[in-house]
Design a protein around this motif. Structure first.
Motif, PDB file in Angstrom:
ATOM      1  N   TYR A 289       3.740  -8.181  -5.867  1.00 34.83           N
ATOM      2  CA  TYR A 289       3.799  -9.315  -4.814  1.00 34.83           C
ATOM      3  C   TYR A 289       2.329  -9.795  -4.739  1.00 34.83           C
ATOM      4  O   TYR A 289       1.306  -9.114  -5.102  1.00 34.83           O
ATOM      5  N   TRP A 290       2.210 -11.350  -4.796  1.00 32.42           N
ATOM      6  CA  TRP A 290       1.116 -11.918  -5.023  1.00 32.42           C
ATOM      7  C   TRP A 290       1.003 -12.931  -3.825  1.00 32.42           C
ATOM      8  O   TRP A 290       1.805 -13.492  -3.497  1.00 32.42           O
ATOM      9  N   GLY A 291      -0.599 -13.323  -3.444  1.00 30.91           N
ATOM     10  CA  GLY A 291      -0.578 -14.236  -2.499  1.00 30.91           C
ATOM     11  C   GLY A 291      -0.720 -15.669  -3.249  1.00 30.91           C
ATOM     12  O   GLY A 291      -0.531 -15.606  -4.499  1.00 30.91           O
ATOM     13  N   GLN A 292      -1.172 -16.682  -2.555  1.00 30.64           N
ATOM     14  CA  GLN A 292      -1.216 -18.202  -3.346  1.00 30.64           C
ATOM     15  C   GLN A 292      -2.491 -18.317  -3.877  1.00 30.64           C
ATOM     16  O   GLN A 292      -2.773 -19.060  -4.693  1.00 30.64           O
ATOM     17  N   GLY A 293      -3.538 -17.613  -3.336  1.00 34.53           N
ATOM     18  CA  GLY A 293      -4.772 -17.629  -3.839  1.00 34.53           C
ATOM     19  C   GLY A 293      -5.770 -18.503  -2.728  1.00 34.53           C
ATOM     20  O   GLY A 293      -5.329 -19.297  -2.226  1.00 34.53           O
ATOM     21  N   THR A 294      -6.868 -18.207  -3.077  1.00 36.37           N
ATOM     22  CA  THR A 294      -8.204 -18.833  -2.275  1.00 36.37           C
ATOM     23  C   THR A 294      -9.343 -18.969  -3.314  1.00 36.37           C
ATOM     24  O   THR A 294      -9.706 -18.284  -4.020  1.00 36.37           O
TER      25      THR A 294
ATOM     26  N   ASP B 215       6.331   0.231   4.328  1.00 36.81           N
ATOM     27  CA  ASP B 215       6.185   1.023   3.086  1.00 36.81           C
ATOM     28  C   ASP B 215       4.631   1.191   2.508  1.00 36.81           C
ATOM     29  O   ASP B 215       3.976   0.319   3.097  1.00 36.81           O
ATOM     30  N   GLY B 216       4.560   1.992   1.895  1.00 35.07           N
ATOM     31  CA  GLY B 216       3.152   2.254   1.310  1.00 35.07           C
ATOM     32  C   GLY B 216       2.797   1.157   0.215  1.00 35.07           C
ATOM     33  O   GLY B 216       3.430   1.355  -0.867  1.00 35.07           O
ATOM     34  N   TYR B 217       1.755   0.418   0.349  1.00 41.09           N
ATOM     35  CA  TYR B 217       1.420  -0.470  -0.831  1.00 41.09           C
ATOM     36  C   TYR B 217      -0.019  -0.305  -1.315  1.00 41.09           C
ATOM     37  O   TYR B 217      -0.977  -0.362  -0.347  1.00 41.09           O
ATOM     38  N   ALA B 218      -0.290  -0.387  -2.512  1.00 42.59           N
ATOM     39  CA  ALA B 218      -1.539  -0.724  -3.251  1.00 42.59           C
ATOM     40  C   ALA B 218      -1.808  -1.999  -2.831  1.00 42.59           C
ATOM     41  O   ALA B 218      -1.022  -2.676  -3.012  1.00 42.59           O
ATOM     42  N   MET B 219      -3.236  -2.183  -2.451  1.00 41.04           N
ATOM     43  CA  MET B 219      -3.574  -3.546  -2.573  1.00 41.04           C
ATOM     44  C   MET B 219      -4.641  -3.669  -3.565  1.00 41.04           C
ATOM     45  O   MET B 219      -5.484  -2.981  -3.786  1.00 41.04           O
ATOM     46  N   GLY B 220      -4.515  -4.978  -4.232  1.00 38.71           N
ATOM     47  CA  GLY B 220      -5.209  -5.275  -4.939  1.00 38.71           C
ATOM     48  C   GLY B 220      -5.998  -6.529  -5.218  1.00 38.71           C
ATOM     49  O   GLY B 220      -5.486  -7.499  -4.430  1.00 38.71           O
ATOM     50  N   TRP B 221      -7.193  -6.998  -5.713  1.00 38.48           N
ATOM     51  CA  TRP B 221      -7.621  -8.184  -5.598  1.00 38.48           C
ATOM     52  C   TRP B 221      -7.956  -8.599  -7.230  1.00 38.48           C
ATOM     53  O   TRP B 221      -8.523  -7.880  -7.881  1.00 38.48           O
ATOM     54  N   PHE B 222      -7.656  -9.849  -7.459  1.00 38.96           N
ATOM     55  CA  PHE B 222      -7.824 -10.419  -8.882  1.00 38.96           C
ATOM     56  C   PHE B 222      -8.291 -11.734  -8.733  1.00 38.96           C
ATOM     57  O   PHE B 222      -8.468 -12.174  -7.699  1.00 38.96           O
ATOM     58  N   ARG B 223      -9.007 -12.137  -9.829  1.00 41.14           N
ATOM     59  CA  ARG B 223      -9.377 -13.841 -10.097  1.00 41.14           C
ATOM     60  C   ARG B 223      -9.298 -14.423 -11.324  1.00 41.14           C
ATOM     61  O   ARG B 223      -8.957 -13.680 -12.135  1.00 41.14           O
TER      62      ARG B 223
ATOM     63  N   TYR C 137      -8.962 -16.405  -6.129  1.00 43.51           N
ATOM     64  CA  TYR C 137      -9.002 -15.022  -5.898  1.00 43.51           C
ATOM     65  C   TYR C 137      -7.487 -14.957  -5.029  1.00 43.51           C
ATOM     66  O   TYR C 137      -7.289 -15.669  -4.240  1.00 43.51           O
ATOM     67  N   TYR C 138      -6.887 -13.955  -5.795  1.00 43.88           N
ATOM     68  CA  TYR C 138      -5.667 -13.390  -5.403  1.00 43.88           C
ATOM     69  C   TYR C 138      -5.570 -12.025  -4.720  1.00 43.88           C
ATOM     70  O   TYR C 138      -6.019 -11.002  -5.455  1.00 43.88           O
ATOM     71  N   CYS C 139      -4.584 -11.614  -3.884  1.00 40.03           N
ATOM     72  CA  CYS C 139      -4.663 -10.598  -3.436  1.00 40.03           C
ATOM     73  C   CYS C 139      -3.218 -10.179  -3.798  1.00 40.03           C
ATOM     74  O   CYS C 139      -2.136 -10.860  -3.990  1.00 40.03           O
ATOM     75  N   ALA C 140      -2.905  -8.905  -4.433  1.00 40.45           N
ATOM     76  CA  ALA C 140      -1.703  -8.446  -4.615  1.00 40.45           C
ATOM     77  C   ALA C 140      -1.339  -7.028  -4.079  1.00 40.45           C
ATOM     78  O   ALA C 140      -2.285  -6.270  -3.585  1.00 40.45           O
ATOM     79  N   ALA C 141       0.062  -6.815  -3.932  1.00 39.77           N
ATOM     80  CA  ALA C 141       0.405  -5.637  -3.426  1.00 39.77           C
ATOM     81  C   ALA C 141       1.431  -4.799  -4.308  1.00 39.77           C
ATOM     82  O   ALA C 141       2.338  -5.595  -5.194  1.00 39.77           O
ATOM     83  N   ALA C 142       1.382  -3.609  -4.536  1.00 40.23           N
ATOM     84  CA  ALA C 142       2.368  -2.843  -5.357  1.00 40.23           C
ATOM     85  C   ALA C 142       2.721  -1.406  -4.522  1.00 40.23           C
ATOM     86  O   ALA C 142       2.065  -0.820  -4.014  1.00 40.23           O
ATOM     87  N   LEU C 143       4.001  -1.570  -4.500  1.00 40.17           N
ATOM     88  CA  LEU C 143       4.723  -0.408  -3.652  1.00 40.17           C
ATOM     89  C   LEU C 143       4.498   0.974  -4.151  1.00 40.17           C
ATOM     90  O   LEU C 143       4.504   1.262  -5.475  1.00 40.17           O
ATOM     91  N   HIS C 144       3.863   1.994  -3.251  1.00 38.66           N
ATOM     92  CA  HIS C 144       3.381   3.156  -3.862  1.00 38.66           C
ATOM     93  C   HIS C 144       2.387   3.047  -5.077  1.00 38.66           C
ATOM     94  O   HIS C 144       2.526   4.074  -5.910  1.00 38.66           O
TER      95      HIS C 144
END
Length: 124
Positions: free
Chosen positions: A113-118, A30-38, A94-101
């Motif tokens: 959706y979020w990662g666990q962070g680094t 599926d198509g996801y936007a990818m984002g980075w947050f901190r 820093y966290y990456c995140a994904a958003a459907l469309h």
């Protein structure tokens, strides 16, 4: 469902560069936007960079424009955050995140959706 795993964090000196990776697994077709947050200690999570679900358009926080760059590889299901000219104030988890469309907005609420962070630590 999408699972995200960030890697690449570490401790560097001011002025150094670092590249973070975010590998996605699960329903990545599926198509996801990818984002980075901190999130820095004692502060709220803040937007860093994002790329809309169908590529091309990117979005950056003013504090990182010209220094950070987001990219992705749809075949490898991986997103990267290239960070140059790092400053002590870039120290954060820093966290990456994904958003459907998703459109790659700066709002954390868009991302399901979020990662666990680094951890990224920049010393002066």
């Amino acid at each position: 469902q999408v699972q995200l795993v960030e890697t690449g964090g570490g401790s560097v000196q001011a002025g150094d560069s670092l590249t973070l990776s975010c590998e996605a697994s699960g329903r990545t077709s599926d198509g996801y936007a990818m984002g980075w947050f901190r999130q820095a200690p004692g502060k709220e999570r803040e937007f860093v960079a994002a790329m809309r679900w169908n590529g091309g358009r990117t979005n950056y926080a003013d504090s990182v424009k010209g220094r950070f760059a987001i990219s992705r590889d749809y075949v490898k299901n991986t997103s990267w955050l290239q960070m140059n000219s790092l400053k002590p104030e870039d120290t954060a988890v820093y966290y990456c995140a994904a958003a459907l469309h998703g459109m790659g907005s700066s709002g954390a609420g868009e991302y399901a959706y979020w990662g666990q962070g680094t951890q990224v630590t920049v010393s002066s």
